[in-house]
Design a protein around this motif. Structure first.
Motif, PDB file in Angstrom:
ATOM      1  N   GLY A 190       0.809  -1.215   0.000  1.00  0.00           N
ATOM      2  CA  GLY A 190       0.000   0.000   0.000  1.00  0.00           C
ATOM      3  C   GLY A 190       0.836   1.255   0.000  1.00  0.00           C
ATOM      4  N   CYS A 191       0.280   2.291  -0.599  1.00  0.00           N
ATOM      5  CA  CYS A 191       0.917   3.611  -0.601  1.00  0.00           C
ATOM      6  C   CYS A 191      -0.183   4.643  -0.414  1.00  0.00           C
ATOM      7  CB  CYS A 191       1.674   3.832  -1.909  1.00  0.00           C
ATOM      8  SG  CYS A 191       2.581   5.397  -1.992  1.00  0.00           S
ATOM      9  N   THR A 192      -0.433   5.016   0.832  1.00  0.00           N
ATOM     10  CA  THR A 192      -1.501   5.958   1.167  1.00  0.00           C
ATOM     11  C   THR A 192      -0.982   6.918   2.233  1.00  0.00           C
ATOM     12  OG1 THR A 192      -2.400   4.622   2.979  1.00  0.00           O
ATOM     13  CG2 THR A 192      -3.219   4.148   0.751  1.00  0.00           C
ATOM     14  N   HIS A 193      -1.835   7.831   2.665  1.00  0.00           N
ATOM     15  CA  HIS A 193      -1.495   8.658   3.826  1.00  0.00           C
ATOM     16  C   HIS A 193      -1.443   7.752   5.046  1.00  0.00           C
ATOM     17  CE1 HIS A 193      -2.227  12.290   1.462  1.00  0.00           C
ATOM     18  NE2 HIS A 193      -3.329  11.706   1.027  1.00  0.00           N
ATOM     19  N   ILE A 194      -0.408   7.889   5.846  1.00  0.00           N
ATOM     20  CA  ILE A 194      -0.284   7.049   7.040  1.00  0.00           C
ATOM     21  C   ILE A 194      -0.729   7.854   8.251  1.00  0.00           C
ATOM     22  CG2 ILE A 194       1.298   5.753   8.507  1.00  0.00           C
ATOM     23  CD1 ILE A 194       2.814   4.936   6.089  1.00  0.00           C
ATOM     24  N   THR A 195      -1.979   7.629   8.611  1.00  0.00           N
ATOM     25  CA  THR A 195      -2.609   8.304   9.732  1.00  0.00           C
ATOM     26  C   THR A 195      -3.250   7.255  10.628  1.00  0.00           C
ATOM     27  OG1 THR A 195      -4.684   8.526   8.512  1.00  0.00           O
ATOM     28  CG2 THR A 195      -3.081  10.316   8.276  1.00  0.00           C
ATOM     29  N   ALA A 196      -3.871   7.702  11.700  1.00  0.00           N
ATOM     30  CA  ALA A 196      -4.539   6.766  12.601  1.00  0.00           C
ATOM     31  C   ALA A 196      -5.658   6.031  11.882  1.00  0.00           C
ATOM     32  CB  ALA A 196      -5.090   7.519  13.819  1.00  0.00           C
ATOM     33  N   GLN A 197      -6.323   6.720  10.942  1.00  0.00           N
ATOM     34  CA  GLN A 197      -7.415   6.094  10.206  1.00  0.00           C
ATOM     35  C   GLN A 197      -6.891   4.997   9.269  1.00  0.00           C
ATOM     36  OE1 GLN A 197      -6.784   9.429  10.210  1.00  0.00           O
ATOM     37  NE2 GLN A 197      -8.369  10.148  11.617  1.00  0.00           N
ATOM     38  N   THR A 198      -5.761   5.275   8.604  1.00  0.00           N
ATOM     39  CA  THR A 198      -5.149   4.262   7.753  1.00  0.00           C
ATOM     40  C   THR A 198      -4.709   3.062   8.590  1.00  0.00           C
ATOM     41  OG1 THR A 198      -4.350   5.994   6.286  1.00  0.00           O
ATOM     42  CG2 THR A 198      -3.348   3.830   6.044  1.00  0.00           C
ATOM     43  N   CYS A 217       2.059   8.121   0.718  1.00  0.00           N
ATOM     44  CA  CYS A 217       1.870   8.763  -0.578  1.00  0.00           C
ATOM     45  C   CYS A 217       2.108  10.261  -0.503  1.00  0.00           C
ATOM     46  CB  CYS A 217       0.463   8.487  -1.108  1.00  0.00           C
ATOM     47  SG  CYS A 217      -0.838   9.357  -0.199  1.00  0.00           S
ATOM     48  N   ASN A 218       2.354  10.784   0.677  1.00  0.00           N
ATOM     49  CA  ASN A 218       2.543  12.222   0.870  1.00  0.00           C
ATOM     50  C   ASN A 218       3.650  12.432   1.894  1.00  0.00           C
ATOM     51  OD1 ASN A 218       2.024  14.883   2.323  1.00  0.00           O
ATOM     52  ND2 ASN A 218       0.584  15.068   0.624  1.00  0.00           N
ATOM     53  N   ILE A 219       4.570  13.321   1.612  1.00  0.00           N
ATOM     54  CA  ILE A 219       5.746  13.472   2.479  1.00  0.00           C
ATOM     55  C   ILE A 219       5.452  14.208   3.767  1.00  0.00           C
ATOM     56  CG2 ILE A 219       7.311  13.417   0.505  1.00  0.00           C
ATOM     57  CD1 ILE A 219       7.599  16.461   0.783  1.00  0.00           C
ATOM     58  N   TYR A 220       4.289  14.858   3.881  1.00  0.00           N
ATOM     59  CA  TYR A 220       3.998  15.638   5.077  1.00  0.00           C
ATOM     60  C   TYR A 220       2.842  15.089   5.909  1.00  0.00           C
ATOM     61  CZ  TYR A 220       7.117  19.417   3.702  1.00  0.00           C
ATOM     62  OH  TYR A 220       8.221  20.160   3.378  1.00  0.00           O
ATOM     63  N   SER A 221       2.060  14.162   5.390  1.00  0.00           N
ATOM     64  CA  SER A 221       0.850  13.749   6.105  1.00  0.00           C
ATOM     65  C   SER A 221       1.073  12.598   7.076  1.00  0.00           C
ATOM     66  CB  SER A 221      -0.236  13.354   5.096  1.00  0.00           C
ATOM     67  OG  SER A 221       0.181  12.241   4.322  1.00  0.00           O
ATOM     68  N   THR A 222       2.258  11.989   7.082  1.00  0.00           N
ATOM     69  CA  THR A 222       2.513  10.861   7.979  1.00  0.00           C
ATOM     70  C   THR A 222       2.534  11.312   9.438  1.00  0.00           C
ATOM     71  OG1 THR A 222       3.795   9.687   6.308  1.00  0.00           O
ATOM     72  CG2 THR A 222       4.167   9.059   8.585  1.00  0.00           C
ATOM     73  N   LEU A 223       1.847  10.572  10.282  1.00  0.00           N
ATOM     74  CA  LEU A 223       1.932  10.781  11.724  1.00  0.00           C
ATOM     75  C   LEU A 223       2.990   9.825  12.259  1.00  0.00           C
ATOM     76  CD1 LEU A 223      -1.824  11.094  12.746  1.00  0.00           C
ATOM     77  CD2 LEU A 223      -0.242  12.845  11.934  1.00  0.00           C
ATOM     78  N   ASN A 224       4.094  10.370  12.720  1.00  0.00           N
ATOM     79  CA  ASN A 224       5.235   9.543  13.118  1.00  0.00           C
ATOM     80  C   ASN A 224       4.888   8.544  14.209  1.00  0.00           C
ATOM     81  OD1 ASN A 224       7.014  10.721  11.286  1.00  0.00           O
ATOM     82  ND2 ASN A 224       7.620  12.331  12.720  1.00  0.00           N
ATOM     83  N   LYS A 490       8.725  10.675 -15.192  1.00  0.00           N
ATOM     84  CA  LYS A 490       7.604  10.894 -16.087  1.00  0.00           C
ATOM     85  C   LYS A 490       6.366  10.140 -15.596  1.00  0.00           C
ATOM     86  CE  LYS A 490       6.303  10.572 -20.960  1.00  0.00           C
ATOM     87  NZ  LYS A 490       6.709  10.104 -22.288  1.00  0.00           N
ATOM     88  N   ALA A 491       5.226  10.804 -15.738  1.00  0.00           N
ATOM     89  CA  ALA A 491       3.917  10.210 -15.423  1.00  0.00           C
ATOM     90  C   ALA A 491       3.744   9.901 -13.949  1.00  0.00           C
ATOM     91  CB  ALA A 491       3.674   8.942 -16.236  1.00  0.00           C
ATOM     92  N   THR A 492       4.468  10.600 -13.093  1.00  0.00           N
ATOM     93  CA  THR A 492       4.281  10.381 -11.668  1.00  0.00           C
ATOM     94  C   THR A 492       3.477  11.519 -11.069  1.00  0.00           C
ATOM     95  OG1 THR A 492       5.353  10.088  -9.550  1.00  0.00           O
ATOM     96  CG2 THR A 492       6.449  11.531 -11.071  1.00  0.00           C
ATOM     97  N   SER A 493       2.810  11.233  -9.969  1.00  0.00           N
ATOM     98  CA  SER A 493       1.991  12.251  -9.325  1.00  0.00           C
ATOM     99  C   SER A 493       2.560  12.592  -7.955  1.00  0.00           C
ATOM    100  CB  SER A 493       0.558  11.722  -9.153  1.00  0.00           C
ATOM    101  OG  SER A 493       0.553  10.619  -8.278  1.00  0.00           O
ATOM    102  N   PHE A 494       3.854  12.518  -7.808  1.00  0.00           N
ATOM    103  CA  PHE A 494       4.500  12.728  -6.511  1.00  0.00           C
ATOM    104  C   PHE A 494       4.021  14.015  -5.864  1.00  0.00           C
ATOM    105  CE2 PHE A 494       8.253  14.500  -4.215  1.00  0.00           C
ATOM    106  CZ  PHE A 494       8.168  13.653  -3.151  1.00  0.00           C
ATOM    107  N   CYS A 495       3.482  13.889  -4.672  1.00  0.00           N
ATOM    108  CA  CYS A 495       2.900  15.031  -3.983  1.00  0.00           C
ATOM    109  C   CYS A 495       3.940  15.702  -3.107  1.00  0.00           C
ATOM    110  CB  CYS A 495       1.706  14.590  -3.136  1.00  0.00           C
ATOM    111  SG  CYS A 495       0.910  15.959  -2.307  1.00  0.00           S
ATOM    112  N   GLN A 496       4.147  16.982  -3.306  1.00  0.00           N
ATOM    113  CA  GLN A 496       5.190  17.697  -2.593  1.00  0.00           C
ATOM    114  C   GLN A 496       4.667  18.349  -1.325  1.00  0.00           C
ATOM    115  OE1 GLN A 496       6.942  20.395  -5.365  1.00  0.00           O
ATOM    116  NE2 GLN A 496       7.366  18.823  -6.852  1.00  0.00           N
TER     117      GLN A 496
END
Length: 612
Positions: A190-198, A217-224, A490-496
């Motif tokens: 899996g590659c998603t936001h890593i939060t308590a809900q995930t 999937c996002n460099i800032y949304s992970t809850l450590n 190319k063709a990536t949607s990497f979220c900054q």
């Protein structure tokens, strides 16, 4: 026996009746009561003079940040955030030793209160060591993970337990299906936001029999702390808040490229994981049974692959399911847009002029929230149907060029590219706020702002000022500006990190429960589908599945559905138990109705949903 010693304890009295409470009185041998000489007592810790005159050291700041952490969306480094005081932790080590008996209980109470009251206990310490360079093991001795700090697992576990209370459908699904283990043998990457809900979703998949490996999937949304809790529970998780671009792809690769383990299912959010496997490990698709994708951007790329004849496996489009569109996109963004803007700018919305680019479900949610707060809202749209909806909802439809000089806030939520260009940015008024609510990081042309004549100024975490030579500045939110100049594959949607609600605020857990349950059911369906049911194409979820997800959430509201009588069902031509909408029912411009009917006519629930 008469005691005449004036210093005897029985001859010392406290007198508070005359307003001099706290003074001592002495009784002389002849019985006369006199006031004791005043002495000024000082409470002094050992080495007080030496320790308290020192400026705070780096070590002191580090312990301070551990005891009181900002929320996940306001986690400054020690240099960025204001200094705070914490019970016990701000004292010198010698003082802590002397005060141990009296301060330990409040200190522990403070830690527990903070863990439950803050949005996240994500560590904001100034430890710059990359998690990739750390050697960490969980309590079981496993090191198959890479997180910021495994010691935060206890706090992450508390957050997961709180999230479980707001995710009734996933918990019901876990209870109903774990006996049959419909995902036994599934190896999900899996590659998603890593939060308590995930985390609740991952643990549900594990309870249903699946093995999981996960990246963000996002460099800032992970809850450590949540990532640490998952790692402690035995899930191979590779993610931390504030990853670099190289870290981002390294984490995905660690999930995919592991000896003795090969995925047979993909759960993606944005298409980065799917793209990486196509690029680096195309042979893996020989054993992969299907892809489940939940974002607009990722679904768009899947349709591109399908149209080009390059899609190797069946894919389930969760984003265009009714439950995702109606609830996650609409109701979630309706609440989180205000939260994100408030946390980052502390602004008042009443009377502000706002332009929202795109009036899909995300745009509808943003517009409704801002209008309710008294903002003057404009909408830009390319689709005549969505445009007409905006007009009938009371919003003025404009072109961006017509209002760009006067608006106070610009919000993009189209999933497109170059919606806000450098020309627009040049014409904005001073202090205009610019942010993105869509998944793709291409909507705002931030790269064009990386020129010598413009100055970048970090205000706080996720907030930057971009200053023009004449002194004009715009406020850019959720910008990962250390990554902007790097060329992406190319063709990536990497979220900054420019997804406002997940980078700068939190999202409602209950709404995420709806999407997570839909993802889980899609995985079960694709994994258990017999050979030939799904071709190498992109499919929408059956409406029966959508309705089932919705029904699992109704008990939370003590809601009671009305049941059709046999006569009514016959009159409407429906099954009493549903589905109540045709498979092609939804708002979608991507595919025509004929194509939707053709694709969904072959979709049935199959044996995997007998426990339904």
């Amino acid at each position: 026996m008469k005691r005449s010693d004036p210093h005897h304890p029985q001859h010392r009295h406290r007198d508070g009746g005359d307003g001099s409470a706290g003074r001592e009185a002495m009784v002389s041998p002849d019985g006369t009561v006199t006031e004791a000489p005043r002495t000024v007592k000082k409470i002094q810790f050992a080495d007080q003079k030496q320790e308290f005159n020192k400026r705070p050291t780096k070590i002191g700041r580090r312990s301070l940040s551990r005891s009181i952490s900002q929320s996940s969306t306001d986690s400054y480094s020690s240099e960025e955030r204001p200094k705070q005081l914490s019970v016990g932790s701000s004292l010198p080590h010698s003082a802590q030793a002397n005060a141990k008996g009296t301060l330990s209980a409040p200190k522990e109470a403070m830690k527990i209160w903070l863990a439950h009251s803050a949005a996240s206990y994500t560590d904001s310490s100034d430890d710059e060591t990359s998690p990739r360079d750390k050697q960490q093991k969980n309590s079981k001795g496993s090191s198959d993970f890479c997180v910021k700090n495994i010691k935060q697992a206890e706090f992450g576990r508390r957050e997961i337990e709180i999230a479980e209370q707001e995710m009734p459908a996933l918990m019901a699904l876990r209870k109903r299906a774990q006996g049959e283990k419909p995902l036994a043998g599934a190896k999900i990457v899996g590659c998603t936001h890593i939060t308590a809900q995930t985390a609740v979703l991952m643990e549900t998949l594990g309870a249903l029999g699946a093995q999981c490996r996960w990246a963000a999937c996002n460099i800032y949304s992970t809850l450590n702390e949540v990532a640490a809790a998952l790692a402690e529970s035995g899930f191979p998780v590779f993610a931390w808040k504030g990853e670099s671009e190289d870290d981002f792809w390294w984490c995905i690769d660690r999930c995919v490229n592991v000896e003795g383990w090969q995925p047979n299912m993909i759960l993606d959010d944005g298409g980065d994981l799917t793209h990486w496997i196509y690029k680096k490990y195309p042979n893996m698709f020989k054993k992969i049974k299907g892809i489940v994708e939940e974002s607009v951007t990722g679904v768009h790329r899947l349709y591109q692959l399908s149209k080009a004849g390059k899609l190797c496996v069946p894919a389930m489009n969760v984003n265009d399911s009714v439950t995702k569109q109606k609830f996650d996109n609409l109701y979630c963004c309706r609440e989180s847009i205000l939260d994100g803007l408030k946390r980052t700018t502390d602004m008042m919305f009443g009377g502000k002029q706002v332009v929202v680019c795109g009036y899909g479900e995300v745009g509808k949610g943003c517009c409704a929230a801002l209008k309710a707060m008294g903002s003057i809202v404009y909408v830009t749209e390319i689709d005549p149907i969505c445009a007409l909806q905006a007009c009938m909802d009371g919003f003025r439809l404009v072109k961006l060029n017509e209002v760009i000089r006067q608006v106070d806030i610009v919000i993009t939520c189209t999933g497109n590219k170059n919606v806000v260009t450098r020309e627009h940015l040049d014409r904005m008024k001073n202090s205009c706020i610019v942010c993105n609510m869509g998944h793709s990081n291409t909507e705002i042309d931030v790269a064009s702002l990386r020129t010598p004549e413009l100055t970048w100024e970090r205000v706080r975490s996720q907030v930057d000022h971009v200053i023009w030579p004449d002194g004009k500045r715009i406020v850019l939110l959720a910008e990962g500006y250390n990554l902007l100049l790097r060329k992406l594959p190319k063709a990536t949607s990497f979220c900054q990190g420019r997804l406002l609600n997940l980078s700068c605020s939190t999202v409602p857990t209950f709404v995420l429960s709806i999407t997570a349950t839909t993802q889980a059911l899609a995985l079960i369906e694709l994994y258990n589908a017999p050979e030939g049911r799904y071709k190498q194409d992109v499919y929408l979820l059956p409406k029966k599945m959508d309705e089932y997800v919705a029904s699992l959430h109704l008990p939370t509201f003590d809601a009671h559905l009305t049941e059709l009588t046999d006569e009514q069902a016959k009159y409407l031509g429906l099954n009493k138990n549903g589905p109540f909408k045709p498979n092609y029912y939804r708002k979608v411009a991507r595919l025509d109705v004929k194509t939707l009917r053709e694709r969904e006519s072959t979709t049935s629930l199959g044996t995997s949903f007998q426990w339904y």
